[in-house]
Design a protein around this motif. Structure first.
Motif, PDB file in Angstrom:
ATOM      1  N   SER A 192      -6.981  -9.281   2.545  1.00  0.00           N
ATOM      2  CA  SER A 192      -8.182  -8.728   1.923  1.00  0.00           C
ATOM      3  C   SER A 192      -9.236  -9.813   1.835  1.00  0.00           C
ATOM      4  CB  SER A 192      -7.894  -8.184   0.517  1.00  0.00           C
ATOM      5  OG  SER A 192      -7.849  -9.231  -0.436  1.00  0.00           O
ATOM      6  N   LEU A 193     -10.431  -9.424   1.437  1.00  0.00           N
ATOM      7  CA  LEU A 193     -11.510 -10.379   1.207  1.00  0.00           C
ATOM      8  C   LEU A 193     -11.479 -10.744  -0.277  1.00  0.00           C
ATOM      9  CD1 LEU A 193     -14.290  -8.635   3.340  1.00  0.00           C
ATOM     10  CD2 LEU A 193     -12.891 -10.614   3.971  1.00  0.00           C
ATOM     11  N   LEU A 194     -10.662 -11.724  -0.595  1.00  0.00           N
ATOM     12  CA  LEU A 194     -10.511 -12.130  -1.992  1.00  0.00           C
ATOM     13  C   LEU A 194     -11.855 -12.517  -2.613  1.00  0.00           C
ATOM     14  CD1 LEU A 194      -7.231 -14.204  -1.636  1.00  0.00           C
ATOM     15  CD2 LEU A 194      -7.490 -12.049  -2.863  1.00  0.00           C
ATOM     16  N   PRO A 195     -11.980 -12.275  -3.932  1.00  0.00           N
ATOM     17  CA  PRO A 195     -10.932 -11.907  -4.897  1.00  0.00           C
ATOM     18  C   PRO A 195     -10.605 -10.415  -4.971  1.00  0.00           C
ATOM     19  CG  PRO A 195     -13.000 -12.241  -6.045  1.00  0.00           C
ATOM     20  CD  PRO A 195     -13.250 -12.605  -4.607  1.00  0.00           C
ATOM     21  N   LYS A 196     -11.206  -9.614  -4.101  1.00  0.00           N
ATOM     22  CA  LYS A 196     -10.915  -8.183  -4.119  1.00  0.00           C
ATOM     23  C   LYS A 196      -9.513  -7.919  -3.565  1.00  0.00           C
ATOM     24  CE  LYS A 196     -13.291  -3.828  -3.222  1.00  0.00           C
ATOM     25  NZ  LYS A 196     -14.449  -3.186  -2.558  1.00  0.00           N
ATOM     26  N   TYR A 197      -8.810  -7.056  -4.236  1.00  0.00           N
ATOM     27  CA  TYR A 197      -7.490  -6.590  -3.829  1.00  0.00           C
ATOM     28  C   TYR A 197      -6.443  -7.696  -3.761  1.00  0.00           C
ATOM     29  CZ  TYR A 197     -10.180  -2.452  -2.538  1.00  0.00           C
ATOM     30  OH  TYR A 197     -11.032  -1.374  -2.553  1.00  0.00           O
ATOM     31  N   ARG A 198      -6.215  -8.311  -4.895  1.00  0.00           N
ATOM     32  CA  ARG A 198      -5.023  -9.123  -5.032  1.00  0.00           C
ATOM     33  C   ARG A 198      -3.824  -8.180  -5.134  1.00  0.00           C
ATOM     34  NH1 ARG A 198      -7.332 -13.044  -9.883  1.00  0.00           N
ATOM     35  NH2 ARG A 198      -8.786 -14.274  -8.616  1.00  0.00           N
ATOM     36  N   GLY A 199      -2.648  -8.688  -4.814  1.00  0.00           N
ATOM     37  CA  GLY A 199      -1.463  -7.858  -4.954  1.00  0.00           C
ATOM     38  C   GLY A 199      -0.845  -7.476  -3.623  1.00  0.00           C
ATOM     39  N   ALA A 200       0.146  -6.571  -3.687  1.00  0.00           N
ATOM     40  CA  ALA A 200       0.985  -6.252  -2.525  1.00  0.00           C
ATOM     41  C   ALA A 200       0.420  -5.184  -1.612  1.00  0.00           C
ATOM     42  CB  ALA A 200       2.363  -5.818  -3.009  1.00  0.00           C
ATOM     43  N   GLY A 201      -0.614  -4.446  -2.046  1.00  0.00           N
ATOM     44  CA  GLY A 201      -1.118  -3.354  -1.218  1.00  0.00           C
ATOM     45  C   GLY A 201      -2.592  -3.437  -0.886  1.00  0.00           C
ATOM     46  N   PRO A 202      -3.107  -4.599  -0.462  1.00  0.00           N
ATOM     47  CA  PRO A 202      -4.555  -4.736  -0.250  1.00  0.00           C
ATOM     48  C   PRO A 202      -5.093  -3.938   0.921  1.00  0.00           C
ATOM     49  CG  PRO A 202      -3.419  -6.682   0.558  1.00  0.00           C
ATOM     50  CD  PRO A 202      -2.389  -5.857  -0.161  1.00  0.00           C
ATOM     51  N   ILE A 203      -4.343  -3.827   1.996  1.00  0.00           N
ATOM     52  CA  ILE A 203      -4.834  -3.125   3.189  1.00  0.00           C
ATOM     53  C   ILE A 203      -4.932  -1.631   2.898  1.00  0.00           C
ATOM     54  CG2 ILE A 203      -4.334  -2.587   5.602  1.00  0.00           C
ATOM     55  CD1 ILE A 203      -2.931  -5.323   5.779  1.00  0.00           C
ATOM     56  N   GLN A 204      -3.885  -1.080   2.298  1.00  0.00           N
ATOM     57  CA  GLN A 204      -3.912   0.339   1.948  1.00  0.00           C
ATOM     58  C   GLN A 204      -5.044   0.641   0.974  1.00  0.00           C
ATOM     59  OE1 GLN A 204      -1.297  -1.728   1.885  1.00  0.00           O
ATOM     60  NE2 GLN A 204       0.624  -0.702   2.430  1.00  0.00           N
ATOM     61  N   ALA A 205      -5.246  -0.249  -0.011  1.00  0.00           N
ATOM     62  CA  ALA A 205      -6.271  -0.019  -1.026  1.00  0.00           C
ATOM     63  C   ALA A 205      -7.661   0.048  -0.417  1.00  0.00           C
ATOM     64  CB  ALA A 205      -6.217  -1.121  -2.082  1.00  0.00           C
ATOM     65  N   ALA A 206      -7.947  -0.814   0.551  1.00  0.00           N
ATOM     66  CA  ALA A 206      -9.267  -0.825   1.174  1.00  0.00           C
ATOM     67  C   ALA A 206      -9.560   0.503   1.866  1.00  0.00           C
ATOM     68  CB  ALA A 206      -9.366  -1.976   2.172  1.00  0.00           C
ATOM     69  N   VAL A 207      -8.553   1.075   2.530  1.00  0.00           N
ATOM     70  CA  VAL A 207      -8.738   2.361   3.213  1.00  0.00           C
ATOM     71  C   VAL A 207      -8.810   3.498   2.204  1.00  0.00           C
ATOM     72  CG1 VAL A 207      -7.807   3.939   4.949  1.00  0.00           C
ATOM     73  CG2 VAL A 207      -7.535   1.469   5.254  1.00  0.00           C
ATOM     74  N   ILE A 208      -7.909   3.498   1.236  1.00  0.00           N
ATOM     75  CA  ILE A 208      -7.885   4.547   0.215  1.00  0.00           C
ATOM     76  C   ILE A 208      -9.208   4.626  -0.534  1.00  0.00           C
ATOM     77  CG2 ILE A 208      -6.888   5.111  -2.053  1.00  0.00           C
ATOM     78  CD1 ILE A 208      -4.180   4.152  -0.909  1.00  0.00           C
ATOM     79  N   ASN A 209      -9.814   3.492  -0.809  1.00  0.00           N
ATOM     80  CA  ASN A 209     -11.059   3.461  -1.576  1.00  0.00           C
ATOM     81  C   ASN A 209     -12.299   3.669  -0.713  1.00  0.00           C
ATOM     82  OD1 ASN A 209      -9.724   3.044  -4.008  1.00  0.00           O
ATOM     83  ND2 ASN A 209      -9.719   0.828  -3.751  1.00  0.00           N
ATOM     84  N   GLY A 210     -12.092   3.915   0.577  1.00  0.00           N
ATOM     85  CA  GLY A 210     -13.227   4.203   1.461  1.00  0.00           C
ATOM     86  C   GLY A 210     -14.123   3.013   1.718  1.00  0.00           C
TER      87      GLY A 210
END
Length: 313
Positions: free
Chosen positions: A109-127
């Motif tokens: 991810s582009l830190l500090p956004k989406y720390r944790g185990a699911g950053p790739i999924q989160a970026a897509v889920i959040n559009g």
């Protein structure tokens, strides 16, 4: 440079390959212990272990890193840097402080956004329209260390977590090699994270993939893309639970209740969403069967009037 590599899943394979191709001396590869998998519970090795064995690299699979468990290995191999890509365990201080160039992590991810185990999924889920990878020095807490380099990639409406994952794995490999080059030359930046801007992306669970038809069509569409290939979108269809695949947005506007099957045909089934728009689903997977086209399913089966409404029995 002498590098000790730590990684486990598919995402960590390309960076390991890139280190070897770039001419670094990989003094060892640490990965998670083999685990039983499947109905037969046969022992399965990690993607990184398979890659390391193919490359002829020594593999280590410690059950723990606590109590200075791998200090003898560090003293024996004397790595200049430790590269960590989705290893799966937190690194104690004695590990982080051992190599002169530190422990360098590749994070999706582009830190500090989406720390944790699911950053790739989160970026897509959040559009999100863009995501990327970051290399950083590992700190006392997960994904909080000083950043070194970043690389970005756009997320299209056709992307899924799988396609973004594949791109970021390659980008992360290139970024890791460049990071090590700059560290060795003394030109690598060290940028503290703005912790006030941090967000957390936990590992997904199966229940996260249950479709809430009361959400907007775009929100559902994004969530489905972010849940592919795992855990995979599903919904209740009468008494059954079905996995759904191949979603597309439509131009239809409806006042039908969310989850209503608005139409069916060769293209699939059109389902009403919470904002009055619909989504077309081309394929489904009934319980205990293989995925199939909706049109094929409908030749011998009926769909309930509404999806997402559980009916017992």
């Amino acid at each position: 440079m002498k590098v000790l590599y730590m990684g486990t899943p598919d995402f960590a394979v390309a960076p390991l390959q890139a280190l070897v191709k770039a001419g670094h001396t990989v003094v060892g590869v640490l990965t998670q212990p083999d685990k039983p998998k499947g109905r037969g519970m046969q022992m399965s090795i990690s993607a990184v272990k398979a890659c390391a064995l193919e490359l002829g690299l020594p593999v280590y699979q410690p059950e723990t890193l606590k109590d200075r468990a791998i200090l003898p290995l560090l003293e024996e191999t004397q790595p200049d840097a430790i590269a960590v890509v989705a290893y799966g365990k937190f690194l104690p201080a004695y590990v982080r402080k051992f190599p002169r160039y530190g422990c360098i992590n590749v994070h999706g991810s582009l830190l500090p956004k989406y720390r944790g185990a699911g950053p790739i999924q989160a970026a897509v889920i959040n559009g999100d329209p863009v995501t990327g990878v970051t290399t950083m020095h590992m700190g006392r807490e997960i994904d909080t260390g000083d950043m070194i380099l970043k690389a970005e990639t756009p997320i299209s409406q056709e992307d899924t977590a799988e396609t973004v994952f594949d791109r970021l794995a390659v980008m992360g490999a290139e970024l890791l090699v460049e990071t090590l080059r700059q560290l060795e030359q003394g030109t690598a930046p060290r940028i503290p994270q703005d912790h006030s801007q941090a967000t957390y992306a936990p590992m997904l669970t199966r229940d996260d993939a249950r479709i809430d038809w009361s959400l907007s069509a775009q929100t559902i569409y994004d969530r489905v893309r972010g849940m592919y290939p795992w855990p995979g979108a599903f919904t209740e269809a009468g008494a059954a639970v079905m996995k759904l695949f191949e979603f597309s947005k439509t131009e239809t506007v409806t006042d039908a209740a969310p989850g209503t099957v608005v139409s069916t045909g060769d293209a699939g089934m059109e389902i009403a969403c919470g904002d009055g728009k619909t989504l077309m689903i081309a394929r489904l997977q009934p319980p205990g069967k293989k995925a199939m086209a909706v049109r094929d399913y409908l030749r011998g089966n009926k769909l309930p009037e509404r999806l997402g409404v559980k009916i017992d029995g």
